[in-house]
Structure formats: C-alpha cells, structure tokens
Design a protein around this motif. Sequence first.
Motif, mmCIF file in Angstrom:
data_model
loop_
_atom_site.group_PDB
_atom_site.id
_atom_site.type_symbol
_atom_site.label_atom_id
_atom_site.label_comp_id
_atom_site.label_asym_id
_atom_site.label_seq_id
_atom_site.Cartn_x
_atom_site.Cartn_y
_atom_site.Cartn_z
ATOM 1 N N LEU A 147 24.835 21.870 9.649
ATOM 2 C CA LEU A 147 24.550 23.298 9.786
ATOM 3 C C LEU A 147 23.060 23.568 9.604
ATOM 4 N N LEU A 148 22.461 22.896 8.634
ATOM 5 C CA LEU A 148 21.025 23.052 8.413
ATOM 6 C C LEU A 148 20.228 22.507 9.591
ATOM 7 N N SER A 149 20.685 21.381 10.149
ATOM 8 C CA SER A 149 19.978 20.810 11.295
ATOM 9 C C SER A 149 20.069 21.726 12.515
ATOM 10 N N GLY A 150 21.200 22.434 12.656
ATOM 11 C CA GLY A 150 21.306 23.409 13.736
ATOM 12 C C GLY A 150 20.304 24.538 13.578
ATOM 13 N N THR A 151 20.041 24.890 12.312
ATOM 14 C CA THR A 151 19.042 25.930 12.035
ATOM 15 C C THR A 151 17.635 25.443 12.363
ATOM 16 N N THR A 152 17.314 24.218 11.968
ATOM 17 C CA THR A 152 15.959 23.699 12.187
ATOM 18 C C THR A 152 15.675 23.463 13.666
ATOM 19 N N ILE A 153 16.695 23.015 14.439
ATOM 20 C CA ILE A 153 16.450 22.798 15.875
ATOM 21 C C ILE A 153 16.257 24.128 16.583
ATOM 22 N N THR A 154 16.965 25.171 16.117
ATOM 23 C CA THR A 154 16.767 26.508 16.689
ATOM 24 C C THR A 154 15.386 27.034 16.333
ATOM 25 N N TRP A 155 14.961 26.776 15.102
ATOM 26 C CA TRP A 155 13.617 27.168 14.663
ATOM 27 C C TRP A 155 12.557 26.471 15.513
ATOM 28 N N ALA A 156 12.772 25.182 15.770
ATOM 29 C CA ALA A 156 11.834 24.421 16.592
ATOM 30 C C ALA A 156 11.747 25.005 17.998
ATOM 31 N N ASN A 157 12.896 25.386 18.551
ATOM 32 C CA ASN A 157 12.908 25.967 19.887
ATOM 33 C C ASN A 157 12.171 27.307 19.909
ATOM 34 N N HIS A 158 12.409 28.126 18.877
ATOM 35 C CA HIS A 158 11.710 29.415 18.792
ATOM 36 C C HIS A 158 10.198 29.199 18.655
ATOM 37 N N SER A 159 9.795 28.223 17.858
ATOM 38 C CA SER A 159 8.365 27.943 17.677
ATOM 39 C C SER A 159 7.725 27.502 18.986
ATOM 40 N N ILE A 169 6.881 20.843 15.942
ATOM 41 C CA ILE A 169 6.925 19.420 15.593
ATOM 42 C C ILE A 169 7.491 19.227 14.188
ATOM 43 N N LYS A 170 7.112 20.108 13.276
ATOM 44 C CA LYS A 170 7.607 20.012 11.895
ATOM 45 C C LYS A 170 9.115 20.206 11.839
ATOM 46 N N MET A 171 9.619 21.249 12.488
ATOM 47 C CA MET A 171 11.063 21.523 12.461
ATOM 48 C C MET A 171 11.851 20.450 13.203
ATOM 49 N N LEU A 172 11.287 19.940 14.285
ATOM 50 C CA LEU A 172 11.959 18.872 15.027
ATOM 51 C C LEU A 172 12.041 17.600 14.185
ATOM 52 N N SER A 173 10.987 17.311 13.447
ATOM 53 C CA SER A 173 10.989 16.141 12.558
ATOM 54 C C SER A 173 12.043 16.286 11.461
ATOM 55 N N ILE A 174 12.164 17.488 10.913
ATOM 56 C CA ILE A 174 13.178 17.741 9.880
ATOM 57 C C ILE A 174 14.580 17.572 10.453
ATOM 58 N N THR A 175 14.785 18.028 11.689
ATOM 59 C CA THR A 175 16.091 17.880 12.328
ATOM 60 C C THR A 175 16.465 16.412 12.466
ATOM 61 N N ILE A 176 15.519 15.609 12.904
ATOM 62 C CA ILE A 176 15.771 14.163 13.040
ATOM 63 C C ILE A 176 16.065 13.540 11.685
ATOM 64 N N LEU A 177 15.323 13.945 10.669
ATOM 65 C CA LEU A 177 15.540 13.429 9.320
ATOM 66 C C LEU A 177 16.931 13.797 8.811
ATOM 67 N N LEU A 178 17.362 15.021 9.067
ATOM 68 C CA LEU A 178 18.708 15.445 8.671
ATOM 69 C C LEU A 178 19.775 14.634 9.404
ATOM 70 N N GLY A 179 19.494 14.277 10.653
ATOM 71 C CA GLY A 179 20.419 13.429 11.392
ATOM 72 C C GLY A 179 20.587 12.073 10.733
ATOM 73 N N PHE A 180 19.491 11.500 10.264
ATOM 74 C CA PHE A 180 19.564 10.220 9.543
ATOM 75 C C PHE A 180 20.336 10.375 8.233
ATOM 76 N N PHE A 181 20.122 11.492 7.539
ATOM 77 C CA PHE A 181 20.878 11.748 6.299
ATOM 78 C C PHE A 181 22.375 11.807 6.585
ATOM 79 N N PHE A 182 22.739 12.444 7.693
ATOM 80 C CA PHE A 182 24.148 12.531 8.069
ATOM 81 C C PHE A 182 24.750 11.137 8.236
ATOM 82 N N ILE A 183 24.043 10.270 8.944
ATOM 83 C CA ILE A 183 24.555 8.915 9.189
ATOM 84 C C ILE A 183 24.699 8.156 7.873
ATOM 85 N N ILE A 184 23.747 8.325 6.961
ATOM 86 C CA ILE A 184 23.815 7.640 5.668
ATOM 87 C C ILE A 184 25.039 8.107 4.885
ATOM 88 N N VAL A 185 25.253 9.427 4.840
ATOM 89 C CA VAL A 185 26.414 9.958 4.123
ATOM 90 C C VAL A 185 27.711 9.479 4.767
#
Length: 275
Positions: A147-159, A169-185
């Motif tokens: 859910l948070l990654s959906g927010t950050t990718i939308t933020w990146a698109n708006h930016s 670039i910052k929000m897109l990087s956070i989205t990718i990082l959240l994706g890695f966190f998802f896989i780890i969990v």
Amino acid sequence: MNSKEHDFHLVAPSPWPIAISAAILILALGLVGALHKQIFGMFCLVLGISAVLGVLFYWWRDVIREAIYDKCHTTIVKHGLKFAMYLFILSEVVFFIVFFCSFFKAWLDPVFLFEAFSPAKKVEWPPEGILPPDPWSLPFINTLILLLSGTTITWANHSLLENDKKSMIKMLSITILLGFFFIIVQAIEYHEANFSLQETGEKLIYTSNFYMITGFHCAHVIIGIIFLSVCLFRARKGQFTPQEHLCFEFASWYWHFVDVVWMFLFLFVYWLSVY
C-alpha cells in the motif's frame, strides 16, 4: 533511418520474441528440476534466469532506441502501445483468476475422502495438520508495504508531471526499495511456514494452491522491480519528460496491478479462508 510518409511504426524483424520464449521454457524446466533437487535443474534455472534477463535487456534497449533516437513513438503508436498494455494486464487478470478459482474450489467446495470406493467425508479447510500463516503478522506487514509502495509510485508520477525530477527519482527509488522489502518478508514467511510443497495427501491441496498463487504474485513483484529499475535508470539519464514517459506510465500501471492482486490475496487466502 529512412523518412516515411505516415505516423505508424513498422517493426523490423526481431529475434527477441522467440528468444524470450526459449528463455522462459529453460527457466520453467529449471524451476521444476530445482524443486525436485536435481543438479541439472539448478543449472537450467540459473541459465534460464540469465537468459530471460539478457533478452529483456536487449529487447528493452531496442524499444528505447526506437523511442528516443528513431522517434518512432508517434501519437498513433503510443495509442497502440497503451492498448497493448491494457490487453497484457487483462491477460494477467485472467491468469490470476484461474488460481483464485482453484483456491475457492478447494476452500468452499472441498473434495471428498474416499473409503472402500465410496465418499466418507469432505476434506477440512484448512486440512488437518496445516497451520495457515497468521494474516495479521507477516502478511499484514506485506500489505502495508505494498500500500505504501502504491503511494510512492503515485507520488513519483505526480512529481514527473510537475517536472520535479529529483522528487520523482527519490520516490521511485523508495518504491523499488519497498518491493525488495516485500520479497524479504515473503521469504521469511515461506521459511517459517509449517508446511511445504512436498506435503502429501489432503495437505497438498492447500499447499499447492497457496504456493502457486502467492509464488506467482511474488514473481510478478520481481518483474515489477525490474521494470521500475529500468525506469529509474532512464530517469537518472534524463530520458523522461512530463510529455514523454510512456515506459514509466506502463511500469506504474503494472505496479498498481500487483498491489490490487495482493489485496485480494490477503483478503481471501490469508484472512477469510482461515476463519
């Protein structure tokens, strides 16, 4: 590039469609072999993953060159690409519907156990000996992550639309990082589960459905991370503008699709089906 008198893009012959088909076949064979703990299967799995990534790299490279240097992505071509992406996501929806139908059948209309060639009782859900994951532990954490990654990718698109490349670039990087966190969990959840794909009997009904639907979703998250990583690389090189960012637009659609699928997964597979 020769001049043309129309806005359409006639694609040149490409080896990548047949190459990606062969690479996916090797990957699938390797995955099956690896699940059976075969050395040849592990070799094919590594080879298949490498081949898929290699083909995707060169295929994306050609498409990017067509867009940036050859100026092939006219307005008409963009409409065609968007329609193709709609159809692709629709095919993915149907893909997951099939797995959900299998899960609903096992959950809501379980099969009978037979004794002396006659039905004795229906299989319990979850089957005896299966302890499903607590939906409010790791699955809930993954829900919040997506859910948070959906927010950050939308933020990146708006930016990007506001031409704020640094924030994008910052929000897109956070989205990718959240994706890695998802896989780890998800990996931790698999490790802590009290069941595996090697179960037998009625337990296998639950485990096969669970691992197929969650495993394919995890695979789609990995694909989404690769897609977003390509966008991040291109964003850092300044290849996106508020008017020209079709690649990022498609990546954001795909990521939101992954989010929505997980919402249904959490609701039915993790929560409602265990109570």
